[in-house]
Write a protein that holds these residues in place. Structure first.
Motif, mmCIF file in Angstrom:
data_model
loop_
_atom_site.group_PDB
_atom_site.id
_atom_site.type_symbol
_atom_site.label_atom_id
_atom_site.label_comp_id
_atom_site.label_asym_id
_atom_site.label_seq_id
_atom_site.Cartn_x
_atom_site.Cartn_y
_atom_site.Cartn_z
ATOM 1 N N UNK A 5 -11.228 -20.896 6.683
ATOM 2 C CA UNK A 5 -11.724 -19.954 5.681
ATOM 3 C C UNK A 5 -13.017 -19.249 6.024
ATOM 4 N N UNK A 6 -13.638 -19.607 7.156
ATOM 5 C CA UNK A 6 -14.887 -18.962 7.562
ATOM 6 C C UNK A 6 -14.589 -17.796 8.516
ATOM 7 N N UNK A 7 -13.771 -16.861 8.053
ATOM 8 C CA UNK A 7 -13.261 -15.807 8.934
ATOM 9 C C UNK A 7 -14.358 -14.925 9.508
ATOM 10 N N UNK A 10 0.836 -1.196 0.000
ATOM 11 C CA UNK A 10 0.000 0.000 0.000
ATOM 12 C C UNK A 10 0.871 1.245 0.000
ATOM 13 N N UNK A 11 0.273 2.364 -0.420
ATOM 14 C CA UNK A 11 0.960 3.642 -0.407
ATOM 15 C C UNK A 11 0.085 4.685 0.282
ATOM 16 N N UNK A 12 0.717 5.726 0.812
ATOM 17 C CA UNK A 12 -0.042 6.825 1.393
ATOM 18 C C UNK A 12 -1.001 7.383 0.349
ATOM 19 N N UNK A 13 -2.214 7.665 0.766
ATOM 20 C CA UNK A 13 -3.212 8.197 -0.155
ATOM 21 C C UNK A 13 -4.112 7.150 -0.774
ATOM 22 N N UNK A 14 -3.751 5.872 -0.648
ATOM 23 C CA UNK A 14 -4.602 4.813 -1.194
ATOM 24 C C UNK A 14 -5.962 4.851 -0.513
ATOM 25 N N UNK A 15 -6.988 4.610 -1.316
ATOM 26 C CA UNK A 15 -8.372 4.617 -0.825
ATOM 27 C C UNK A 15 -8.778 3.175 -0.536
ATOM 28 N N UNK A 16 -9.143 2.883 0.727
ATOM 29 C CA UNK A 16 -9.394 1.489 1.111
ATOM 30 C C UNK A 16 -10.615 1.367 2.019
ATOM 31 N N UNK A 17 -11.092 0.123 2.127
ATOM 32 C CA UNK A 17 -12.213 -0.227 3.003
ATOM 33 C C UNK A 17 -11.920 -1.614 3.561
ATOM 34 N N UNK A 18 -12.436 -1.919 4.747
ATOM 35 C CA UNK A 18 -12.195 -3.227 5.358
ATOM 36 C C UNK A 18 -13.508 -3.880 5.764
ATOM 37 N N UNK A 19 -13.531 -5.221 5.721
ATOM 38 C CA UNK A 19 -14.661 -5.971 6.281
ATOM 39 C C UNK A 19 -14.886 -5.538 7.730
ATOM 40 N N UNK A 20 -16.139 -5.686 8.196
ATOM 41 C CA UNK A 20 -16.475 -5.242 9.555
ATOM 42 C C UNK A 20 -15.721 -6.036 10.615
ATOM 43 N N UNK A 21 -15.548 -7.330 10.387
ATOM 44 C CA UNK A 21 -14.937 -8.177 11.408
ATOM 45 C C UNK A 21 -13.412 -8.110 11.317
ATOM 46 N N UNK A 22 -12.775 -8.163 12.466
ATOM 47 C CA UNK A 22 -11.312 -8.231 12.519
ATOM 48 C C UNK A 22 -10.970 -9.651 12.967
ATOM 49 N N UNK A 23 -10.741 -10.561 12.029
ATOM 50 C CA UNK A 23 -10.545 -11.974 12.383
ATOM 51 C C UNK A 23 -9.267 -12.196 13.170
ATOM 52 N N UNK A 24 -9.332 -13.154 14.103
ATOM 53 C CA UNK A 24 -8.160 -13.427 14.936
ATOM 54 C C UNK A 24 -7.087 -14.181 14.166
ATOM 55 N N UNK A 25 -7.505 -14.951 13.164
ATOM 56 C CA UNK A 25 -6.556 -15.715 12.366
ATOM 57 C C UNK A 25 -6.108 -17.019 13.007
#
Length: 361
Positions: free
Chosen positions: A118-120, A95-110
């Protein structure tokens, strides 16, 4: 290598200290960037029905005598948000500064069995952005994405109105997918709010034999027709059981997707779904629902399917919004500054006819 970029020390934010204590803070501590973190400057954040239910003190968030509290205050609400990278930790790559991003609501523990297979989105700890003090949400000027966030890129030419709908439409896609719709199915979607409209425009891509939408508000039914519904009915003005049976040789619909969160819609769905049909439940409920379970088993042998969050959905939603396959026009109806959060939450209740209400920064 040192952190790239720099985040201010303080920011504007809405902070939930308890179920009865939500406050706008003009100088709340901004997130600090760890070696694996990304900090974004928020562009916009939608208000979800879950955010409203949480602010009203619903037990599923704050706990009661049966269940423990799931939220961990003080936290910043909001999970329907996106923004641009302003700071990255030394271990972040790609990634670079200025990149436009979005994330899934859940923060999976992994680490749990669901993450590993795969059912994160069903991660056992189930931490989500916007509900815990260590995973603050988007109702603030800056947000920290920790290492395990599931991140997607937002195109530069995607409008704010479209980007605000990536998260809810991702949920809509997952719910429709759970119904396994074919071109031989008569499908009923109950509820034409933001999530229901997302379901309608995506279900239209499945080319069902007939797509029927139910809602108590005629204005929403008009929007449902615009988004691809073949037929619309207002349950307050007609006998839905009679109408659906008349359209299906008295059998009932093949697939019923419940997107209202109202107990009456559940009972209605079980009534109008045919034997061996599929019932998909998406909503968050504000009260308990009681049904005759013999309908599900002994009488109809129904498939009852739940739908939660938006796994693997964002890239598809973003691509098809940009191609014009998923309709979004007019869904985002009002935007507010974060200082006006009380007015924004009031509008988000739908009492003034709004669909999606959001904060812009």
């Amino acid at each position: 290598m040192a952190n790239q970029g720099r985040t201010p020390k303080t920011m504007k934010a809405l902070v939930a200290y308890s179920k009865d204590d939500y406050r706008f803070e003009a100088e709340y501590p901004a997130p600090e960037c760890g070696p694996d973190d990304i900090i974004i400057k928020t562009e916009a954040c939608g208000i979800c029905a879950g955010d409203l239910k949480c602010s009203h003190g619903a037990a599923m968030f704050w706990g009661d005598e049966v269940q423990p509290s799931w939220v961990k205050p003080p936290f910043i609400p909001g999970h329907e948000f996106f923004g641009r990278i302003v700071e990255m930790g030394e271990n972040v790559e790609g990634y670079e500064l200025g990149d436009r991003i979005i994330a899934d609501q859940i923060v999976p523990c992994g680490k749990c069995r669901f993450c590993k297979d795969g059912h994160y989105w069903m991660c056992q700890p189930h931490d989500m952005l916007g509900f815990q003090s260590y995973n603050n949400g988007g109702m603030a000027e800056y947000v920290r994405y920790p290492k395990n966030c599931v991140i997607s890129r937002v195109p530069e030419d995607m409008s704010i109105e479209q980007a605000l709908l990536v998260e809810p439409y991702g949920c809509s896609k997952h719910a429709v997918d759970r119904g396994s719709i074919t071109n031989e199915d008569i499908v009923v979607i109950s509820g034409a709010g933001t999530l229901g409209l997302g379901m309608i425009t995506y279900a239209r891509m499945k080319n069902p034999k007939q797509l029927i939408v139910l809602d108590m508000q005629d204005a929403r039914l008009e929007k449902a027709k615009e988004f691809g519904a073949d037929l619309v009915f207002n349950p307050g003005k007609c006998d839905i059981d009679k109408e659906i049976k008349a359209l299906t040789d008295d059998y009932g619909c093949d697939v019923y997707i419940e997107a209202t969160g109202h107990p009456s819609s559940v009972i209605q769905g079980l009534t109008i779904t045919r034997k061996l049909g599929r019932f998909v439940e998406f909503s968050v409920f504000g009260s308990e629902t009681t049904v005759d379970w013999s309908i599900i088993g002994d009488r109809k042998e129904l498939d009852i399917l739940g739908a939660h969050l938006s796994p693997y959905a964002y890239p598809f939603v973003i691509d098809n919004m940009m191609k014009g396959n998923l309709k979004t026009k007019g869904v985002v109806s009002s935007t507010f500054a974060i200082e006006e959060w009380e007015k924004a939450f009031d509008y988000a209740s739908g009492k003034y006819g709004d669909l999606k209400v959001a904060f812009t920064f």
